[in-house]
Write an enzyme that holds these catalytic residues in place. Structure first.
Site, short mmCIF file in Angstrom:
data_model
loop_
_atom_site.label_atom_id
_atom_site.label_comp_id
_atom_site.label_asym_id
_atom_site.label_seq_id
_atom_site.Cartn_x
_atom_site.Cartn_y
_atom_site.Cartn_z
N ALA A 109 -8.74 7.57 -6.45
CA ALA A 109 -9.77 6.67 -7.00
C ALA A 109 -10.02 6.83 -8.49
O ALA A 109 -10.84 6.12 -9.05
CB ALA A 109 -11.09 6.89 -6.26
N PHE B 162 -4.94 1.49 -10.40
CA PHE B 162 -5.39 0.53 -9.39
C PHE B 162 -6.50 1.10 -8.51
O PHE B 162 -7.36 0.36 -8.03
CB PHE B 162 -4.22 0.09 -8.52
CG PHE B 162 -3.30 -0.89 -9.19
CD1 PHE B 162 -3.76 -2.14 -9.58
CD2 PHE B 162 -1.97 -0.58 -9.43
CE1 PHE B 162 -2.92 -3.05 -10.20
CE2 PHE B 162 -1.11 -1.48 -10.04
CZ PHE B 162 -1.59 -2.71 -10.43
N ASP C 110 -7.50 17.97 -2.88
CA ASP C 110 -6.13 17.58 -2.56
C ASP C 110 -6.17 16.63 -1.37
O ASP C 110 -6.48 17.03 -0.26
CB ASP C 110 -5.30 18.82 -2.24
CG ASP C 110 -3.86 18.50 -1.86
OD1 ASP C 110 -3.48 17.31 -1.91
OD2 ASP C 110 -3.12 19.44 -1.52
N TYR D 277 14.04 1.75 -9.65
CA TYR D 277 12.81 1.67 -8.86
C TYR D 277 13.11 1.27 -7.41
O TYR D 277 13.16 2.12 -6.53
CB TYR D 277 11.80 0.72 -9.50
CG TYR D 277 10.41 0.93 -8.95
CD1 TYR D 277 9.49 1.71 -9.63
CD2 TYR D 277 10.01 0.39 -7.73
CE1 TYR D 277 8.21 1.95 -9.12
CE2 TYR D 277 8.76 0.62 -7.20
CZ TYR D 277 7.86 1.40 -7.90
OH TYR D 277 6.62 1.63 -7.38
#
Length: 398
Positions: free
Chosen positions: A48, A52, A111, A235
């Site tokens: 958080a 994003f 964690d 990617y």
């Protein structure tokens, strides 16, 4: 103490706490002016503190629903040697603004992979917070400890179809460099899947469901990226792509179970190319993003993290319209990035880019500004010549 941006091997070593505060406030201000949406009232975000994940937290709190939030992230505060991480201060200042609005903003600096963290969060939900309506998994981590086995896995940004060499941007020197990436071993591919795939997201959902922490018809989302063929080899066709494919596979399993038990839903949102702490160090990606920024800004369709997430909630997930998924059940928030006219122009510019002209042909200035903003630098309204009180900063708690 005066804090300036210091680069170490392409990374910005320090952060400016009050620059981070300004960046959080800028995102809040954007949400307050946006069209808004009716949505979840209690939200859990794992990962958080930046990118994003932070944008998600700000959007649900200030973009309409006025949601109470729980944020899980692994950050560090000020010490004798360092001023702390950007995410540490993002957590602190988000909480400050949320509390002023009368909202709960609980931070777990832990964690996220550990069973102990999951237990702590679940206990808080059951004892104080109440059932969650939305769970967003936005974790980007270099390593993961499997607390069941004790094994530690490390993610690698590598190819799987042979070695790769491509152009990238060195923001410290303001120049294009060639980056070589070796092909991953089977073990490295598996370790990257363990860290960046959907296994931990699934474990969180299983625990939350078992402990009756989801409200009826709750939603869970994880974020992913596909992008342009320009970035496929490193990617989508690399170790990260294998991990993201695992994330998408896990979404189907989670969705089936949530739908069966609580009428809920789970899906992956494929987002557009943006500067985040995770993406800025992927070879080729910075140059592609700088070109993309120029093209999308010229077409008036550019979005940063908060703009993208606000649109996702207001126009896709919590609108009056049925959510449109692709044929693999994914929400495509990269729809504007992958428009044919956008990609054609990106390809045209890419074919003409040189180390001498890339600043003129791309939006390198805009790209670098967003890169600096991640650590609280180069933001309007911040006095970077002012001495910071380290003792005061040490007293701040998320």
């Amino acid at each position: 103490m005066i804090v300036k941006a210091k680069f170490v091997k392409g990374f910005i070593r320090d952060v400016h706490p009050y620059g981070c505060r300004r960046e959080v406030l800028n995102q809040i201000d954007y949400c307050k002016k946006a069209i808004g949406f009716r949505g979840p009232k209690k939200v859990l975000i794992v990962g958080a503190s930046s990118g994003f994940g932070l944008a998600t937290r700000i959007s649900v709190a200030f973009g309409g629903p006025e949601a109470h939030t729980i944020g899980v992230s692994y950050e560090t505060g000020a010490t004798d040697r360092r001023i702390g991480t950007a995410g540490w201060y993002n957590n602190i200042f988000f909480k400050e603004f949320a509390k002023k609005k009368g909202l709960v903003a609980k931070n777990f600096i832990e964690d996220a992979f550990s069973n102990e963290t999951k237990d702590k969060v679940i206990k808080y939900i059951k004892d104080e917070f109440g059932k969650i309506d939305l769970f967003v998994y936005s974790l980007a981590a270099p390593r993961r400890k499997d607390y069941k086995t004790g094994n530690v896995y490390t993610s690698r940004i590598k190819t799987i179809l042979g070695d790769f060499e491509g152009p990238t941007i060195d923001v410290e020197r303001d120049e294009i460099t060639l980056k070589k990436v070796s092909s991953a071993s089977i073990e490295e591919i598996e370790e990257t899947r363990k860290v960046m795939g959907g296994e931990d997201w699934q474990e969180w959902c299983e625990e939350l469901l078992y402990e009756d922490c989801f409200s009826d018809k709750a939603t869970t989302i994880a974020y992913s990226y596909i992008g342009s063929p320009r970035t496929y080899k490193i990617y989508r066709e690399g170790t990260i792509g294998i991990a993201k494919k695992d994330l998408e596979d896990k979404a189907k399993l989670i969705n089936e179970k949530l739908n069966r038990v609580i009428g809920g839903r789970a899906f992956v949102s494929v987002n557009k190319a943006l500067v985040t702490k995770a993406s800025a160090y992927i070879p080729t990606f910075p140059l592609y993003a700088a070109i993309l920024y120029k093209v999308m800004k010229e077409k008036n369709i550019h979005e940063n993290c908060i703009m993208q997430i606000e649109r996702m909630f207001s126009e896709k997930i919590y609108s009056n319209e049925k959510i449109q998924f692709d044929d693999k059940g994914r929400l495509r928030m990269d729809d504007l990035e992958l428009r044919k006219d956008v990609q054609d122009e990106v390809d045209r510019i890419w074919s003409n880019i040189t180390p001498e002209n890339f600043k003129e042909l791309s939006d390198y200035k805009g790209y670098k500004k967003e890169f600096m903003n991640l650590n609280g630098f180069d933001l309007d309204g911040v006095d970077y010549s002012k001495d910071l009180d380290i003792e005061l900063l040490r007293k701040l708690e998320p």
